[in-house]
Design an enzyme around this catalytic site. Structure first.
Site, short mmCIF file in Angstrom:
data_model
loop_
_atom_site.label_atom_id
_atom_site.label_comp_id
_atom_site.label_asym_id
_atom_site.label_seq_id
_atom_site.Cartn_x
_atom_site.Cartn_y
_atom_site.Cartn_z
N ASN A 184 0.71 -1.23 -0.07
CA ASN A 184 -0.13 0.08 -0.10
C ASN A 184 0.68 1.26 0.20
O ASN A 184 0.42 2.38 -0.68
CB ASN A 184 -0.93 -0.06 1.20
CG ASN A 184 -0.25 -0.11 2.56
OD1 ASN A 184 0.81 -0.77 2.84
ND2 ASN A 184 -0.86 0.24 3.48
N GLY B 80 1.85 -6.12 7.42
CA GLY B 80 1.04 -6.70 6.50
C GLY B 80 -0.16 -7.28 7.13
O GLY B 80 -0.40 -6.57 7.99
N SER B 81 -0.87 -8.29 6.22
CA SER B 81 -1.92 -8.61 6.97
C SER B 81 -1.86 -9.36 8.43
O SER B 81 -0.54 -9.96 8.72
CB SER B 81 -2.43 -9.56 6.14
OG SER B 81 -1.75 -10.77 5.90
N THR B 82 -2.81 -9.47 9.25
CA THR B 82 -2.71 -10.12 10.39
C THR B 82 -2.51 -11.73 10.22
O THR B 82 -1.72 -12.34 10.98
CB THR B 82 -4.06 -9.98 11.30
OG1 THR B 82 -4.18 -8.46 11.42
CG2 THR B 82 -4.10 -10.79 12.70
N THR C 160 -0.63 -13.31 7.88
CA THR C 160 0.84 -13.55 7.57
C THR C 160 1.58 -13.08 8.91
O THR C 160 2.57 -13.81 9.03
CB THR C 160 1.25 -12.53 6.53
OG1 THR C 160 0.44 -12.91 5.35
CG2 THR C 160 2.65 -13.05 5.95
N GLU D 21 3.63 -5.11 12.23
CA GLU D 21 2.63 -4.10 12.05
C GLU D 21 1.55 -4.66 11.32
O GLU D 21 1.58 -4.72 10.07
CB GLU D 21 3.11 -2.81 11.74
CG GLU D 21 2.46 -1.57 11.91
CD GLU D 21 1.62 -1.18 11.02
OE1 GLU D 21 0.39 -1.50 10.88
OE2 GLU D 21 2.03 -0.51 9.84
N CYS E 237 -3.46 1.13 6.51
CA CYS E 237 -3.61 0.47 7.64
C CYS E 237 -4.22 1.56 8.67
O CYS E 237 -5.04 1.11 9.52
CB CYS E 237 -2.66 -0.15 8.26
SG CYS E 237 -1.17 0.78 8.66
N GLU F 145 7.53 0.87 16.46
CA GLU F 145 8.55 1.52 15.53
C GLU F 145 8.41 3.03 15.74
O GLU F 145 7.68 3.61 16.28
CB GLU F 145 8.13 1.29 13.90
CG GLU F 145 8.30 -0.38 13.63
CD GLU F 145 7.86 -0.40 12.35
OE1 GLU F 145 6.77 -0.74 12.04
OE2 GLU F 145 8.72 -0.63 11.52
P1 ADP Z 1 -1.86 -8.04 2.19
O1 ADP Z 1 -3.06 -8.79 2.31
O2 ADP Z 1 -1.86 -6.77 2.51
O3 ADP Z 1 -1.11 -8.40 0.69
P2 ADP Z 1 0.08 -9.87 3.16
O4 ADP Z 1 0.48 -10.10 4.43
O5 ADP Z 1 -0.30 -10.87 2.28
O6 ADP Z 1 -0.71 -8.66 3.14
O7 ADP Z 1 1.35 -9.29 2.49
C1 ADP Z 1 2.55 -8.68 2.86
C2 ADP Z 1 3.77 -8.67 2.67
O8 ADP Z 1 3.93 -10.26 3.23
C3 ADP Z 1 4.05 -9.03 1.20
O9 ADP Z 1 5.39 -8.54 1.05
C4 ADP Z 1 3.75 -10.54 0.93
O10 ADP Z 1 4.52 -11.17 -0.10
C5 ADP Z 1 4.23 -11.17 2.19
N1 ADP Z 1 3.74 -12.56 2.51
C6 ADP Z 1 2.57 -12.96 2.35
N2 ADP Z 1 2.51 -14.30 2.71
C7 ADP Z 1 3.58 -14.65 3.56
C8 ADP Z 1 4.15 -15.70 3.88
N3 ADP Z 1 3.65 -16.90 3.95
N4 ADP Z 1 5.63 -15.75 4.54
C9 ADP Z 1 6.31 -14.45 4.27
N5 ADP Z 1 5.91 -13.31 3.67
C10 ADP Z 1 4.34 -13.28 3.14
#
Ligand code: ADP
Length: 481
Positions: free
Chosen positions: A149, A225-227, A229, A247, A281, A462
């Site tokens: 984002n 990134g997402s919760t 992940t 975060e 976010c 952070e």
């Molecule tokens: P969003 O839904 O906002 O894309 P993600 O958590 O999927 O959020 O992605 C955020 C970052 O984490 C990206 O760089 C993505 O490639 C990475 N990512 C997604 N899945 C994994 C994983 N299983 N292990 C490590 N990095 C991941």
């Protein structure tokens, strides 16, 4: 067609396997991104390990000088970076130029200067003839995984403090927005950063991200990134006893009391919900408005939303660009379906059908800014992070009621409180379970302050000392004379 390469040990290295990168403004493929595997991540980790032996001996002043040069070069190429960020992510180019890229420059300058002012602590225990002192030591090889984002901003918010501390980096930007991170590699070399201090590997989360997350030599990992992940990273990190900073998502609310400066509040609530297409976010996606002003607020809010122009991110008049991907557009659309199933009312927006888009961008991922009302607090739109231009408004009666409703979500990233009464602001902000509360404003950031979330919004903070604490180990030395 643009073809990205990994940046390992100061050199660009060809990828082995590639994925397509799309321009969200028109749906066309325009870049090939390496999908790096374990072997390529291993090369990056080894380069970082070797570079660390030298980088940790650089003085803070020497590191700081290189970082200031990085900032200067990015600033001199602001148009190039802004255009690339907009093409990759879909955000209006003016937003990238006025906000995102200047914030990248600021990250490098801020942490370059802050590192010069960090002191080790010492204490004396005269009764034992003892002097205690602490030394801060860089953690070593650190992993950084960032989302799509605010691509370069979020990468630089981690990368700048990490290298200021003397750490060496293996970073992976999102596979959806990799171009500005790739452009940064040249800047780092030009600024004189020694090879291997920063290594950037591109690819998907499943392959490249996972190779970083499971690498036993990455003992410090910072993720945004997402919760989902974030939880996965935490799970994989426990057996490695790894330090993590997470975060994650948010479901941020604004509480609007009747004694508000209504003009400023309305304009800020438009910005806080729809900046960057709502793909931040910190965007405020739940507005709790006191019932005495609820009807007036909704009418005026909707009339402001109708003026927001959705369209080509390259045009200066565009306020809402394209969503980042087709999949994300489908996800945002699905929430409108859930809202209707849950008995909600659409006050404005909903579909792209009423958008009058020129032929050349018809296939882009556009979505009308949408305002929903009449949803229960437990409906999906009120509970889940939509991460798009969708906002829910709901009336409230008492302070106690609204505090409990704001807190009644799994997330705890940020909130806004609007009132002219200082004691209301203080009472309410003190009771909200979130990492940041903005009173009568939104998104004013000071990098000296801690930033991060509570509950499912993450772990750790952070910002100046908080980032330095994360990227350094503290050692206590006790000396008797
Ligand atoms: P969003 O839904 O906002 O894309 P993600 O958590 O999927 O959020 O992605 C955020 C970052 O984490 C990206 O760089 C993505 O490639 C990475 N990512 C997604 N899945 C994994 C994983 N299983 N292990 C490590 N990095 C991941």
């Amino acid at each position: 067609m643009l073809v990205l390469q990994n940046f390992i040990n100061g050199k660009f290295v060809d990828g082995k396997k590639f994925i397509d990168g799309f321009d969200p403004s028109n749906g066309k493929i325009y870049v090939q991104i390496p999908d790096s595997d374990n072997e390529e991540v291993e090369m990056a980790v080894n380069a970082a390990k070797s570079a660390f032996l030298g980088w940790k001996t650089f003085s803070s002043e020497a590191r700081s000088k290189i970082m200031l040069k990085v900032a200067d070069i990015i600033e001199s190429r602001i148009d190039e970076f802004a255009l690339a960020e907009s093409k990759d992510q879909g955000k209006p180019v003016w937003l990238a130029k006025q906000v995102d890229i200047p914030r990248v420059v600021h990250n490098f300058r801020f942490f370059a200067s802050a590192i010069l002012h960090t002191l080790n602590h010492s204490t004396q225990q005269p009764e034992f003839d003892v002097l205690n002192y602490t030394v801060n030591m860089p953690c070593g090889v650190v992993g950084l995984i960032t989302p799509w984002n605010l691509p370069l901003y979020l990468l630089s918010f981690k990368l700048a403090p990490a290298i200021a501390c003397g750490c060496c980096v293996v970073a992976k930007p999102s596979e959806m927005t990799s171009v500005t991170a790739w452009m940064l590699c040249n800047v780092l070399s030009e600024a004189g950063l020694p090879p291997g201090v920063v290594n950037i590997v591109f690819g998907t989360g499943k392959l490249t991200g996972n190779a970083i997350v499971t690498h036993p030599e990455i003992k410090t990992l910072s993720f945004t990134g997402s919760t989902v992940t974030g939880k996965y990273i935490m799970e994989k990190s426990s057996s490695l006893m790894r330090k993590v900073s997470l975060e994650l998502g948010g479901k941020n609310a604004a509480v609007i009391f009747p004694d508000v400066n209504i003009e400023k509040c309305l304009l800020t609530c438009v910005r806080s919900a729809f900046t960057n297409q709502g793909e931040v976010c910190l965007c405020t996606s739940r507005l709790f408005v006191h019932q005495d002003i609820y009807k007036m607020f909704c009418e005026r809010y909707v009339s402001l939303i109708r003026e927001l122009k959705v369209g080509n991110p390259c045009e200066v008049s565009t306020k809402i660009g394209a969503l980042v991907s087709k999949e994300h557009l489908e996800k945002v659309k699905s929430y409108i379906k859930y809202a209707i199933e849950d008995g909600g009312t659409i006050l404005c927006g909903e579909t792209i059908d009423c958008l009058d888009l020129p032929e050349e961008i018809k296939e882009g991922y556009y979505f009308q800014p949408t305002v929903l009302v009449n949803l229960s607090d437990m409906s999906r739109c009120m509970q889940e992070e939509i991460f798009g231009p969708v906002v829910c408004i709901s009336p409230f009666t008492t302070e106690e009621e609204v505090i409990s409703r704001v807190n009644n979500v799994p997330y705890g990233l940020s909130a806004c409180v609007w009132s002219q009464n200082a004691s209301t602001l203080q009472r309410v902000s003190g009771k909200l379970d979130v990492g940041t509360v903005w009173c009568n404003c939104w998104m004013i950031r000071d990098l000296r302050m801690p930033f991060g979330g509570m509950k499912m919004s993450g772990l750790g903070r952070e910002g100046q000392d908080h980032s330095f604490d994360f990227f350094m180990e503290k050692k206590t030395i006790c000396m008797q004379f």
